[in-house]
Motif scaffolding. Structure first.
Motif, short mmCIF file in Angstrom:
data_model
loop_
_atom_site.label_atom_id
_atom_site.label_comp_id
_atom_site.label_asym_id
_atom_site.label_seq_id
_atom_site.Cartn_x
_atom_site.Cartn_y
_atom_site.Cartn_z
N UNK A 33 0.86 -1.18 0.00
CA UNK A 33 0.00 0.00 0.00
C UNK A 33 0.90 1.23 0.00
N UNK A 34 0.56 2.26 -0.80
CA UNK A 34 1.37 3.48 -0.81
C UNK A 34 1.38 4.16 0.57
N UNK A 35 2.45 4.87 0.86
CA UNK A 35 2.54 5.60 2.12
C UNK A 35 1.37 6.57 2.28
N UNK A 36 0.94 7.19 1.16
CA UNK A 36 -0.16 8.15 1.20
C UNK A 36 -1.47 7.52 1.67
N UNK A 37 -1.55 6.20 1.59
CA UNK A 37 -2.76 5.49 2.02
C UNK A 37 -2.52 4.72 3.32
N UNK A 38 -1.40 5.01 3.99
CA UNK A 38 -1.11 4.38 5.27
C UNK A 38 -0.26 3.13 5.21
N UNK A 39 0.27 2.81 4.04
CA UNK A 39 1.10 1.62 3.91
C UNK A 39 2.58 1.93 3.98
N UNK A 40 3.38 0.92 3.73
CA UNK A 40 4.83 1.08 3.80
C UNK A 40 5.40 1.73 2.54
N UNK A 41 4.72 1.54 1.41
CA UNK A 41 5.23 2.08 0.15
C UNK A 41 6.49 1.37 -0.34
N UNK A 42 6.78 0.20 0.21
CA UNK A 42 8.02 -0.50 -0.14
C UNK A 42 7.90 -1.40 -1.37
N UNK A 43 6.73 -1.50 -1.92
CA UNK A 43 6.53 -2.29 -3.13
C UNK A 43 5.72 -1.48 -4.12
N UNK A 44 5.42 -2.08 -5.25
CA UNK A 44 4.59 -1.40 -6.23
C UNK A 44 3.12 -1.56 -5.84
N UNK A 45 2.25 -0.87 -6.55
CA UNK A 45 0.83 -0.98 -6.24
C UNK A 45 0.03 -1.04 -7.54
N UNK A 79 2.42 10.10 -20.73
CA UNK A 79 2.53 9.89 -19.29
C UNK A 79 1.16 9.65 -18.71
N UNK A 80 1.09 8.89 -17.64
CA UNK A 80 -0.20 8.59 -17.01
C UNK A 80 -0.13 8.84 -15.52
N UNK A 81 -1.18 9.44 -15.00
CA UNK A 81 -1.38 9.59 -13.56
C UNK A 81 -2.68 8.87 -13.23
N UNK A 82 -2.60 7.91 -12.33
CA UNK A 82 -3.80 7.18 -11.90
C UNK A 82 -4.02 7.47 -10.43
N UNK A 83 -5.18 8.03 -10.12
CA UNK A 83 -5.54 8.36 -8.74
C UNK A 83 -6.59 7.39 -8.25
N UNK A 84 -6.52 7.07 -6.96
CA UNK A 84 -7.55 6.26 -6.31
C UNK A 84 -8.16 7.11 -5.22
#
Length: 140
Positions: A33-45, A79-84
């Motif tokens: 999970x990305x850091x912005x969503x409370x995760x570690x951000x240590x992998x891809x998403x 380029x692509x930006x994907x937001x959740x």
């Protein structure tokens, strides 16, 4: 639809905090999970993977349309930006912004080619009506 190709992947672990691998082994990724969503951000998403897939697919569609129109799309980029984010119904949704750079054609031609690509790109066809997709043609 008559399938021309089928990609196959498997995720294990805890969904967004797990592991993903394609059947052919070409992609083998740690998910987090990305850091912005409370995760570690240590992998891809999944959003990063979707952004890469959409950008690559749209760029291919753009180049195919440009060949038909005999337009010079050398040095082009997508380029692509994907937001959740949260939906009003309590679920989650996606939004996409594609930034298209076609330095060797005038702006009006770039916009025309972009719109035509948006009609043939499989990702655009899959998301149409379900995901907000904003196309931004730059003059860079």
């Amino acid at each position: 639809m008559k399938a021309l190709y089928t990609a196959e992947a498997l995720t294990t672990g805890d969904g967004r905090n797990g592991h993903a691998r394609t059947a052919d082994g070409l992609l083998d990724l740690k998910l987090s999970i990305p850091k912005e969503m409370g995760g570690s951000g240590e992998g891809t998403n999944p959003e990063q993977l979707f952004a890469i897939g959409y950008a690559a697919c749209f760029h291919s569609a753009l180049r195919a349309v440009a060949r038909q129109e005999k337009a010079d799309v050398s040095d082009s980029a997508v380029g692509a930006r994907v937001s959740i984010g949260n939906l009003d119904n309590g679920g989650f949704g996606l939004a996409v912004e594609l930034e298209i750079t076609l330095p060797n054609v005038d702006h009006a031609t770039a916009e025309l080619l972009t719109e035509k690509a948006h009609q043939v790109c499989p990702y655009s066809n899959a998301t149409r009506g379900n995901v907000d997709v904003n196309l931004v043609v730059t003059d860079d």
